[in-house]
Design a protein around this motif. Structure first.
Motif, short mmCIF file in Angstrom:
data_model
loop_
_atom_site.label_atom_id
_atom_site.label_comp_id
_atom_site.label_asym_id
_atom_site.label_seq_id
_atom_site.Cartn_x
_atom_site.Cartn_y
_atom_site.Cartn_z
N THR A 159 0.86 -1.17 0.00
CA THR A 159 0.00 0.00 0.00
C THR A 159 0.90 1.23 0.00
O THR A 159 1.72 1.40 0.91
CB THR A 159 -0.92 0.03 1.22
N GLY A 160 0.78 2.05 -1.03
CA GLY A 160 1.58 3.27 -1.13
C GLY A 160 0.72 4.49 -0.85
O GLY A 160 -0.32 4.67 -1.47
N LEU A 161 1.18 5.33 0.07
CA LEU A 161 0.39 6.49 0.49
C LEU A 161 1.16 7.77 0.19
O LEU A 161 2.34 7.89 0.51
CB LEU A 161 0.08 6.38 1.98
N ASP A 162 0.45 8.74 -0.42
CA ASP A 162 1.09 10.02 -0.71
C ASP A 162 0.01 11.09 -0.84
O ASP A 162 -1.15 10.80 -1.15
CB ASP A 162 1.91 9.94 -2.00
N LEU A 163 0.42 12.36 -0.63
CA LEU A 163 -0.49 13.49 -0.71
C LEU A 163 -0.58 14.05 -2.12
O LEU A 163 -1.49 14.82 -2.43
CB LEU A 163 -0.04 14.58 0.26
#
Length: 344
Positions: A159-163
């Motif tokens: 799971t890759g999280l970024d704004l």
């Protein structure tokens, strides 16, 4: 510097196999006829053409956050447009820098990243976390997803999280190109909502330290909540004790159809690295950016992780020196921590 916030971490923020100490070099060239010919009588000395001096030889594109240093005496000789000359500070912006910088233009400023470098970093993450193939991993500040995609290719559920939406779109395109499934999430790392879901987590290339002290701690606590007890977290940031010896500095590099000049300084009161970027694109468009990242020493980051519920188990100074840290001589702080089990 997400990937660059080294780099950056841009980074953060490309990463070719170049040294952080590479300088631009000028090749010595003759500027007149040989001494023997010059000493001969004018009538006897044959006229010789003077070869033009060779061009300035620039070093390869630098690593994000490890830009090629340009000596001051050579800066004026570089083919940098006049638009990149020092300017007054920009007026106060309406949004924090991390909500403005990471767009399509940012992607164009990234130097080239080799497949070998990407694979090398992914192997370091994989061996550090010691999670079995098929385990669930969380990539905090995933940027355009190069680590997330590479680890998915290796069999992990990432799971890759970024704004940044532009970076996530690029990441999704890359995962589709390589025929792997990655769960990319558009979210703020300060608002992690996961609870004991992941078998490991990582935050690479100085994607940590964007906020104030309380918010940075909140990010670490959120990562801790997202992990199962005993799971590992790998954090990669620039080493403050290394950086302060090399700043202030002025560096430049070429991106995709653009030239970037970055002036980097350190504020000893706030312990923050400030980078002021001037970008000139081939079409004449100009862009000014300012980035501010909290730089940590080992003892500070260790204390922060302990407050967030982690136990530090290993420290490295680079990807090539696993388990070895050399204080101010190590450019990076690669801290491996383990989530402590709750007290009973």
């Amino acid at each position: 510097m997400a990937e660059a916030a080294r780099a950056g971490e841009a980074g953060g923020h490309g990463e070719g196999d170049v040294s952080a100490d590479d300088d631009v070099e000028l090749v010595d060239a003759p500027i007149g006829p040989p001494a023997a010919a010059a000493a001969a009588p004018p009538a006897a000395a044959p006229r010789k053409s003077v070869p033009p001096p060779p061009p300035v030889v620039a070093s390869p594109p630098p690593l994000p956050g490890t830009k090629t240093r340009v000596p001051a005496e050579l800066l004026s000789a570089l083919p940098v447009p006049e638009a990149l000359s020092p300017r007054p500070r920009r007026p106060k912006r309406s949004k924090p820098w991390y909500e403005e910088v990471f767009d399509e233009d940012y992607l164009r400023t990234l130097p080239f990243i080799s497949n070998e470098q990407n694979a090398r970093e992914a192997r370091f993450i994989e061996s550090s976390l010691e999670a079995p193939v098929g385990a669930e991993l969380l990539d905090v500040g995933c940027g355009y997803g190069r680590h997330a995609v590479e680890l998915s290719v290796r069999g992990y559920k990432v799971t890759g999280l970024d704004l940044s939406l532009p970076l996530l779109i690029r990441a999704a395109d890359e995962s589709q190109r390589r025929a792997v499934s990655v769960n990319f999430v558009h979210a703020d790392m300060r608002e992690l909502a996961f609870d004991r879901q992941f078998d490991g987590a990582y935050c690479m290339l100085t994607s940590f330290g964007y906020f104030d002290e309380d918010a940075n701690l909140k990010v670490a606590e959120g990562i801790g909540r997202a992990l199962k007890p005993g799971a590992r977290f790998l954090l990669d940031v620039v080493n403050r004790d290394y950086v302060v010896a090399d700043l202030p500095t002025r560096v430049w590099w070429e991106g995709s159809a653009c030239v970037v000049l970055e002036e980097v300084d350190f504020n000893f009161h706030t312990s923050r690295i400030t980078s002021r970027r001037s970008v000139v694109f081939d079409d004449g468009r100009q862009l000014e950016q300012e980035i501010s990242i909290r730089a940590y020493g080992l003892h500070e980051l260790g204390r922060l992780l302990r407050q967030a519920g982690f136990r530090v188990i290993d420290i490295s100074g680079s990807y090539a020196t696993r388990g070895q840290f050399f204080g101010g001589a190590s450019r990076n702080l690669l801290i491996l921590a383990e989530k402590r089990a709750p007290d009973h």
